[in-house]
Design a protein around this motif. Structure first.
Motif, PDB file in Angstrom:
ATOM      1  N   ALA A   5       0.834  -1.208   0.000  1.00 18.34           N
ATOM      2  CA  ALA A   5       0.000   0.000   0.000  1.00 18.34           C
ATOM      3  C   ALA A   5       0.866   1.253   0.000  1.00 18.34           C
ATOM      4  CB  ALA A   5      -0.916  -0.006   1.226  1.00 18.34           C
ATOM      5  N   ASP A   6       1.969   1.217   0.732  1.00 23.93           N
ATOM      6  CA  ASP A   6       2.865   2.368   0.812  1.00 23.93           C
ATOM      7  C   ASP A   6       3.553   2.638  -0.522  1.00 23.93           C
ATOM      8  OD1 ASP A   6       4.228   4.485   1.840  1.00 23.93           O
ATOM      9  OD2 ASP A   6       5.650   3.318   3.035  1.00 23.93           O
ATOM     10  N   ILE A   7       3.807   1.586  -1.294  1.00 24.94           N
ATOM     11  CA  ILE A   7       4.481   1.740  -2.585  1.00 24.94           C
ATOM     12  C   ILE A   7       3.665   2.624  -3.522  1.00 24.94           C
ATOM     13  CG2 ILE A   7       5.130   0.502  -4.701  1.00 24.94           C
ATOM     14  CD1 ILE A   7       6.097  -1.780  -2.953  1.00 24.94           C
ATOM     15  N   HIS A   8       2.340   2.456  -3.517  1.00 28.83           N
ATOM     16  CA  HIS A   8       1.475   3.194  -4.437  1.00 28.83           C
ATOM     17  C   HIS A   8       0.964   4.508  -3.861  1.00 28.83           C
ATOM     18  CE1 HIS A   8       1.294  -0.108  -7.327  1.00 28.83           C
ATOM     19  NE2 HIS A   8       1.169  -0.929  -6.297  1.00 28.83           N
ATOM     20  N   SER A   9       1.238   4.762  -2.590  1.00 27.92           N
ATOM     21  CA  SER A   9       0.691   5.963  -1.961  1.00 27.92           C
ATOM     22  C   SER A   9       1.584   7.187  -2.138  1.00 27.92           C
ATOM     23  CB  SER A   9       0.474   5.713  -0.462  1.00 27.92           C
ATOM     24  OG  SER A   9       1.717   5.462   0.188  1.00 27.92           O
TER      25      SER A   9
END
Length: 284
Positions: A42-46
C-alpha cells in the motif's frame, strides 16, 4: 580581475548545481527501488518518495522463500553456474582471438576480420531460431550449454575488437624482446602482454558478468525446468504465479538483492574498467 574571478566562481557553482540535480534525477530510481523494498504494498502506491513510512524486513524474508519449492538462494546458485563459466570463457577466447588478429599474419585475415565486424552489426534476435534448432540437434536443450558454450569461441565480437585495439597499442618490440629471451608465443602473451592489457580484460569481464546476470531471453528460451532457472526467470515466475496477484515489495526486495553481485564486481574493478574504456577510446 576581481570581476573575472567572481564570474568564474559563479559559473563553477552553477555547473555543480546542475550536475548535482542531474545526478539526483539519474539516481532517484535506484534510491526508490531500495526504499520500496522496505515498504508495504500500500505504501508503494501511496507516494513517490523513496523513504518508507516504516521500515520492514518482511519483503526480504518472504521474497527469499519464494512461492516455489526452491528458495531464491537456489536460483542465485543456478545463475552463478551460468555466469562464472561464461565470464571465464569470454575472457580466454577473446584474448586469444584478439591476439591472433593483432599479432599474426595468415591467409584470409582481412576477410575473417570483416566477418568479425559484421557480427557486431547483426541483430541477435535473428539468430534465435537457427540456434535453438542447432542446440536441439545436439540434444542439449534445458541445460546451460547453449548459454555458456558459445562464449568459448569468442562469440562476442565487440570484446574481441576492443582487445585488438589494446594489442595494437603495444609496440611489437616487446614481442621481439621476449622472443630473444626465449619466451614462446603463449608465454609472451601471458607474461608480457596480458598484464599490459589488464584494463581491457577487466572491462570485458565486467560487461560479460553484468550481461549474463541480467540475461532473461536466453534462459527463457533454453531452460524449461524450474529447478534450473536463474534469478531473472525466478523473479518473473514469482509475479502472478498463482493467478491471484503478487506482492510487489517482495519482487522489489529480491531485485535489490539480485543487483548486489553486479555492484560488488563493478566496485572491485571500477578503476580498471574506467581506465580500459578511456584507453581503448583514445588508442583505438
Amino acid at each position: 580581475m576581481l570581476d573575472a574571478l567572481v564570474k568564474k566562481q559563479v559559473r563553477k557553482v552553477i555547473l555543480y548545481v546542475i550536475l548535482i540535480a542531474v545526478s539526483i534525477v539519474m539516481l532517484y530510481p535506484m534510491l526508490w527501488l531500495f526504499g520500496a523494498s522496505f515498504k508495504s504494498n500500500a505504501d508503494i502506491h501511496s507516494s513517490i518518495w523513496f523513504m518508507p513510512k516504516s521500515f520492514s524486513a518482511e519483503p526480504y524474508r518472504h521474497g527469499w522463500v519464494t512461492g516455489s519449492e526452491y528458495t531464491m538462494g537456489h536460483y542465485f546458485l543456478n545463475t552463478f553456474k551460468m555466469v562464472i563459466p561464461t565470464v571465464i570463457f569470454t575472457i580466454v577466447s577473446s584474448v586469444l582471438t584478439a591476439y591472433g588478429f593483432a599479432r599474426f599474419e595468415f591467409p584470409g585475415k582481412k576477410v575473417l576480420f570483416s566477418l568479425l565486424i559484421a557480427t557486431m552489426l547483426l541483430p541477435v534476435i535473428i539468430l534465435r531460431i537457427p540456434q535453438y534448432v542447432m542446440w536441439g540437434w545436439f540434444r542439449v536443450l534445458d541445460t546451460y550449454t547453449p548459454l555458456v558454450l558459445p562464449h568459448l569461441f569468442a562469440s562476442d565480437g565487440v570484446f574481441v575488437f576492443l582487445l585488438i585495439q589494446f594489442f595494437r597499442s603495444i609496440p611489437k618490440d616487446l614481442d621481439e624482446a621476449a622472443k630473444i629471451d626465449g619466451c614462446s608465443r603463449i608465454n609472451t602473451l601471458i607474461r608480457i602482454l596480458v598484464p599490459v592489457i589488464k584494463p581491457g580484460i577487466v572491462s570485458i569481464g565486467l560487461f560479460s558478468f553484468m550481461w549474463s546476470m541480467n540475461d532473461f531471453i536466453g534462459p527463457l528460451i533454453y531452460i524449461s525446468s524450474v529447478k534450473k532457472y536463474p534469478v531473472t526467470i525466478a523473479l518473473r515466475m514469482s509475479m502472478d504465479a498463482t493467478g491471484n496477484g503478487y506482492d510487489e515489495n517482495q519482487i522489489i526486495a529480491m531485485s535489490v538483492i539480485s543487483l548486489i553481485p553486479s555492484i560488488i564486481v563493478f566496485a572491485l574493478g571500477q578503476k580498471q574498467f574506467v581506465e580500459g574504456l578511456t584507453t581503448g577510446s583514445l588508442k583505438g
